[in-house]
Scaffold this active site. Structure first.
Site, PDB file in Angstrom:
ATOM      1  N   LYS A  42      15.210 -70.991  55.833  1.00  0.00           N
ATOM      2  CA  LYS A  42      14.356 -71.780  54.930  1.00  0.00           C
ATOM      3  C   LYS A  42      14.882 -71.685  53.511  1.00  0.00           C
ATOM      4  O   LYS A  42      15.510 -70.700  53.139  1.00  0.00           O
ATOM      5  CB  LYS A  42      12.923 -71.229  54.965  1.00  0.00           C
ATOM      6  CG  LYS A  42      12.045 -71.862  56.003  1.00  0.00           C
ATOM      7  CD  LYS A  42      10.589 -71.529  55.702  1.00  0.00           C
ATOM      8  CE  LYS A  42       9.640 -72.079  56.737  1.00  0.00           C
ATOM      9  NZ  LYS A  42       8.269 -71.584  56.525  1.00  0.00           N
ATOM     10  N   SER A 129       0.457 -72.775  50.272  1.00  0.00           N
ATOM     11  CA  SER A 129       1.528 -72.619  49.270  1.00  0.00           C
ATOM     12  C   SER A 129       2.188 -73.971  49.023  1.00  0.00           C
ATOM     13  O   SER A 129       2.543 -74.291  47.880  1.00  0.00           O
ATOM     14  CB  SER A 129       2.572 -71.615  49.767  1.00  0.00           C
ATOM     15  OG  SER A 129       1.978 -70.362  49.979  1.00  0.00           O
TER      16      SER A 129
HETATM   17  O1  PNS Z   1       3.096 -67.789  55.896  1.00  0.00           O
HETATM   18  P1  PNS Z   1       3.621 -68.286  57.210  1.00  0.00           P
HETATM   19  O2  PNS Z   1       4.914 -69.038  57.002  1.00  0.00           O
HETATM   20  O3  PNS Z   1       2.592 -69.052  57.984  1.00  0.00           O
HETATM   21  O4  PNS Z   1       3.973 -66.963  58.066  1.00  0.00           O
HETATM   22  C1  PNS Z   1       4.512 -67.072  59.368  1.00  0.00           C
HETATM   23  C2  PNS Z   1       4.982 -65.694  59.899  1.00  0.00           C
HETATM   24  C3  PNS Z   1       5.880 -64.997  58.907  1.00  0.00           C
HETATM   25  C4  PNS Z   1       3.790 -64.821  60.171  1.00  0.00           C
HETATM   26  C5  PNS Z   1       5.744 -65.981  61.239  1.00  0.00           C
HETATM   27  O5  PNS Z   1       6.659 -66.997  61.042  1.00  0.00           O
HETATM   28  C6  PNS Z   1       6.482 -64.751  61.776  1.00  0.00           C
HETATM   29  O6  PNS Z   1       5.877 -63.786  62.174  1.00  0.00           O
HETATM   30  N1  PNS Z   1       7.839 -64.812  61.757  1.00  0.00           N
HETATM   31  C7  PNS Z   1       8.700 -63.741  62.232  1.00  0.00           C
HETATM   32  C8  PNS Z   1       9.351 -64.080  63.587  1.00  0.00           C
HETATM   33  C9  PNS Z   1       8.350 -63.858  64.700  1.00  0.00           C
HETATM   34  O7  PNS Z   1       7.974 -62.749  65.011  1.00  0.00           O
HETATM   35  N2  PNS Z   1       7.842 -64.980  65.284  1.00  0.00           N
HETATM   36  C10 PNS Z   1       6.745 -65.015  66.244  1.00  0.00           C
HETATM   37  C11 PNS Z   1       7.111 -64.731  67.665  1.00  0.00           C
HETATM   38  S1  PNS Z   1       8.494 -65.583  68.318  1.00  0.00           S
END
Ligand code: PNS
Length: 164
Positions: A42, A129
């Site tokens: 990103k 955001s």
């Molecule tokens: O603020 P956001 O972008 O909604 O947060 C999303 C977040 C960071 C919680 C999510 O994308 C995440 O946990 N990413 C890390 C990778 C992961 O564990 N993904 C979920 C299971 S595949």
């Protein structure tokens, strides 16, 4: 045993909606770790270091909060810091489907880590955001949507001609 929760997110930047969830998590846990996802795919407006510094500033009044960053899987990060819970805010039904998918796969990967959802305060149910960045980019006031330090950081970013 110390009860540790992770509040994960992109936080690009942190909003009053995020802060409300973090504040409400603090009396429930001994420690709340606000964990910023370091997602190289990103193009964020604020770097991870900037986001962490801003979150640290606006959570200064919360003694049991600490700020960290992570990459890779959230459940692996949670396990590495000894957290037993992931706290996420739910704004509306539209959030539910995605959040349920993520919570379900996280549970499958590590059933020692529970995902807890908190309903976002009604006054922040529209807030994200992205919407804050969009408004700030075109010079609209974002007072009341983000803490004053974030308003200032957004003003500075966009004054530098940032287009994201
Ligand atoms: O603020 P956001 O972008 O909604 O947060 C999303 C977040 C960071 C919680 C999510 O994308 C995440 O946990 N990413 C890390 C990778 C992961 O564990 N993904 C979920 C299971 S595949």
């Amino acid at each position: 045993m110390k009860r540790i929760a992770v509040c994960p997110g992109s936080f690009d930047p942190i909003t009053n909606g995020h802060l409300d969830i973090i504040e409400r998590a603090t009396p429930i846990f001994d420690e709340v770790i606000v964990a910023v996802l370091n997602n190289s795919s990103k193009k964020p407006l604020f770097s991870v270091a900037e986001r962490m510094a801003l979150i640290t500033e606006v959570t200064e009044h919360l003694p049991n909060v600490r700020v960290d960053s992570f990459d890779g899987l959230l459940v692996d990060y949670a396990a590495s810091v000894g957290a037993t819970a992931i706290v996420r805010g739910l704004r509306a039904v539209s959030d539910f489907e995605y959040e349920m998918q993520v919570a379900s796969i996280n549970k499958k990967m590590n059933d020692q880590v529970e995902t807890l959802f908190m309903m976002t305060n009604n006054q922040y149910s529209f807030l994200s955001s992205s919407i804050v960045k969009e408004a700030a980019k075109y010079g609209a006031s974002v007072a009341g949507l983000v803490p004053p330090a974030i308003e200032e950081a957004l003003r500075e970013k966009y004054a530098q001609g940032e287009l994201r």
